[in-house]
Enzyme design. Structure first.
Site, PDB file in Angstrom:
ATOM      1  N   GLY A 130       0.721  -1.481  -0.066  1.00  0.00           N
ATOM      2  CA  GLY A 130      -0.125  -0.056   0.000  1.00  0.00           C
ATOM      3  C   GLY A 130       0.911   1.183   0.049  1.00  0.00           C
ATOM      4  N   GLY A 341     -28.478  14.733  14.532  1.00  0.00           N
ATOM      5  CA  GLY A 341     -28.828  13.958  15.781  1.00  0.00           C
ATOM      6  C   GLY A 341     -29.145  12.722  15.175  1.00  0.00           C
ATOM      7  N   GLU A 365      -4.058   7.791  -1.790  1.00  0.00           N
ATOM      8  CA  GLU A 365      -3.095   8.662  -2.295  1.00  0.00           C
ATOM      9  C   GLU A 365      -2.056   9.273  -1.105  1.00  0.00           C
ATOM     10  OE1 GLU A 365      -2.143   9.883  -5.585  1.00  0.00           O
ATOM     11  OE2 GLU A 365      -3.879   8.650  -6.000  1.00  0.00           O
TER      12      GLU A 365
END
Length: 384
Positions: A130, A341, A365
């Site tokens: 990665g 909420g 990125e």
């Protein structure tokens, strides 16, 4: 120092905003729920010049610069990040072709993307790779006048719908130095041995296509090599200043969408006989959201200006913009849900979708942690 955008850029913003409000936002829930690529909307965007927006006019594109593209991304992502990414990502990978490709490659691959007739992709990440791009193991070997490619690519945008992918491969495993021996090679998706497995169940940006690519003895002609053999990693690094600025633009777009929806809801929702926007706790949230958005916007615009200004790319500024804008996107989306909420926890409103979509900006990125490492190294003059 001039902080104003030009009249032409203001017109671009207005046109994209109208398109986003009329054609993107009304369909966002549908494409998110069904996790399907919005082909019809992308086709409409292509007619406006939003696909391959930075591709030069001579290759069929609109020729927008980095600041223009930031303005476009901000408006699209404020409407819906999933569809916005689907539109803007149709040209992923073309940056490498534009910068390093041959004239024949530019004519063959860029114009169809700019016209919306083809979708490109950049295949870099792998199941075990990665952030550490230099650990890419996909192998490309020369066999006569062809490259034979084997490996897996993971988390590839447009993976199951793309027509071609600029793919980072190891072409010389014996090369000296950690960053040498890599090359970028164009792989068309209709080649024998190419397989794409669509990834579903993503937390957010579900309209955008993501897939794993399986490359099993895929053969492409030697002329599919982009740039100089063995220099693919260093070529790839050249684009991160622009692409990370692009993700920063996505972040401010999401933050903008969250801040606008929170303000609108605070003015309409009543408790204890008056709008919740009258209560100091909500006012403080709104004030923080809009202030942080403006700060992130200015940092992102400055980074885009740096990309356009020529000279040495400002790596530190791009990473600062990406890290800060993505953080503000997550914070703004979180507060948007909080202000809504219970209504923010279901998909009757856009708040919960923005909340899910925002997180990816801190991951792709280059993760937040990587951005901070880059910033620190740049401060100390160490580079990557």
């Amino acid at each position: 120092m001039d902080f104003a955008i030009s009249d032409e850029q203001e017109q671009i913003k207005e046109e994209v905003r109208r398109f986003a409000e009329n054609e993107v936002r009304p369909h966002a829930k549908e494409y998110d729920r069904e996790e399907k690529f919005p082909h019809d909307i992308v086709d409409e965007a292509a007619e406006m010049g939003l696909c391959g927006a930075t591709i030069p006019i001579e290759y069929g594109g609109a020729g927008y610069d980095a600041v223009d593209s930031v303005l476009i991304a901000e408006e699209l992502f404020a409407a819906d990040p999933g569809i916005a990414l689907s539109i803007l990502a149709t040209s992923f990978g073309t940056e490498a072709i534009l910068e390093y490709g041959t004239e024949e490659q530019k004519e063959e691959y860029l114009e169809p993307v700019a016209k919306g007739e083809a979708i490109s992709g950049a295949a870099i990440s792998e199941p075990d790779t990665g952030s550490d791009v230099s650990s890419v193991s996909t192998r490309a070997e020369k066999d006569g006048d062809e490259w034979v490619i084997n490996g897996n690519k993971m988390w590839i945008t447009n993976g199951s719908i793309g027509d071609f992918f600029v793919t980072l491969c190891k072409t010389d495993p014996d090369a000296d130095g950690r960053y040498n021996g890599f090359s970028q090679i164009i792989i068309e998706s209709d080649r024998d041995g190419f397989e794409a497995d669509k990834i579903t169940g993503k937390m957010g940006i579900r309209a955008s296509d993501t897939a794993e690519l399986i490359l099993d003895d895929v053969r492409v002609p030697e002329e599919n090599l982009v740039g100089t053999e063995g220099m693919g990693f260093l070529q790839q690094m050249q684009f991160f200043d622009a692409t990370r600025t692009g993700v920063a633009a996505q972040g401010i777009g999401i933050a903008k969408g969250a801040a606008e929806r929170a303000l609108e809801y605070a003015q309409e929702r009543e408790q204890f006989g008056r709008p919740i926007g009258d209560f100091q706790a909500i006012q403080h949230k709104l004030a923080d959201m809009h202030t942080e958005l403006e700060a992130a916007r200015n940092l992102t615009y400055k980074s885009a200006w740096s990309v356009d200004s020529g000279g040495s790319p400002n790596t530190k500024l791009a990473s600062m913009a990406k890290e800060f804008a993505s953080r503000i996107a997550v914070d703004a989306a979180n507060e948007c849900v909080q202000i809504h909420g219970g209504s923010g926890y279901v998909d009757d409103f856009d708040a919960e979708r923005l909340y899910r979509d925002a997180k990816i900006t801190q991951i792709y990125e280059g993760t937040t942690e990587i951005q901070k490492m880059i910033i620190a190294r740049e401060l100390q003059g160490k580079g990557f």
